[in-house]
Motif scaffolding. Sequence first.
Motif, PDB file in Angstrom:
ATOM      1  N   LEU A  36       0.937  -1.117   0.043  1.00  0.00           N
ATOM      2  CA  LEU A  36      -0.012   0.043  -0.064  1.00  0.00           C
ATOM      3  C   LEU A  36       0.967   1.353  -0.054  1.00  0.00           C
ATOM      4  O   LEU A  36       1.899   1.434   0.817  1.00  0.00           O
ATOM      5  N   PHE A 115      -7.131   5.168  -2.901  1.00  0.00           N
ATOM      6  CA  PHE A 115      -5.867   4.716  -2.372  1.00  0.00           C
ATOM      7  C   PHE A 115      -4.988   4.241  -3.564  1.00  0.00           C
ATOM      8  O   PHE A 115      -5.676   3.642  -4.316  1.00  0.00           O
ATOM      9  N   THR A 164      -9.120   2.740  -6.466  1.00  0.00           N
ATOM     10  CA  THR A 164      -7.871   2.498  -6.239  1.00  0.00           C
ATOM     11  C   THR A 164      -6.973   2.422  -7.529  1.00  0.00           C
ATOM     12  O   THR A 164      -7.482   2.541  -8.732  1.00  0.00           O
TER      13      THR A 164
END
Length: 333
Positions: A36, A115, A164
């Motif tokens: 991440l 994200f 994402t």
Amino acid sequence: MRSILFVSAWLLCLGAAQGATSAPTLAPAPASTTRLDHILLWGRGIDQVTSVMAVKLGFQVRPGRDPGGVANRYIRFSDSSFIELLGITRPDPTFDPGMKEDQQALKGGPGARAFGFRSSSLDAIHGSLQALHYAVTPFFSGPDSAKPGWRLFAFDHAPLSSSTFFIDYAADYAPDQFDPANTGDYRATREHPNGARELSSIWLVSADADADRRQLEKMGFGHAVPVKLPAVGAKGFCVPVGPTALLALQPDGAGLAEQTMTSGGPRILGVSFGVADIGRAQRWAERGYERKLATYRGPFGESILAPTQDDLGLSIEFHAMQRSSSPCSAASL
């Protein structure tokens, strides 16, 4: 130099509508080089969100840019992850479609809907996802064509409950550094008064945590572990992503997860940060919010939850750093 946001947000608008993909036809590329990377966090204004992160929570915030009425700033960590803070700075900002989509979903309030995964194997992952019939975009790069610092791709239809993308950076890319060769400055910008060292997990909330788990497994992120977060009234799965973890959650009775879904729908519910000294992070948040905070045993060990929902539209968890073979090894129900 334009922020990563101003291309990635535009791309993410393409994934605003969730869509199921067809059954897999071959195994996805190995995800061992993936982690991440960062979230895009909107405040009520850039100074408001900066003040909360710096004064109330003890993060060091770095300057960014304001090219069209949407300013950005950075909080960078020693593990290479970061948070990108966003805020509107004038009555008539120039929104790209992704920004507009975020603002509509967040109703002009604070919060996060997007994200990024970071990987050194972008080409292999892109090809594998195409073979699995995911509608992925072409590659985009920036901040300029003469010397691209980053490269990314997103999805035409978001496979997860939050938007994402996959991104990677050139070795010498340092957007918040005037002199990337100055290693002392580079190191200092990743030291925070609250002791935060790493972004350890991002929490997604939706009405169906298992749907996110299945999509993550199809994308190459398996080995999910069941998890409960009583502190926010949620349950679901902890999914390892390299040294980090993605929590796919849904409401579990009354609590912040249910309130978030009722008021705004699927989004990023929270973020966890590993700290060198949990007592220091606790004292800083207690002074910032002028209240006592209890520690609890969370998915990543001894933790505290800062009361940031009203300020930031998501929860901030601090936990004591720990080393284990898997980021989800301590998260099992």
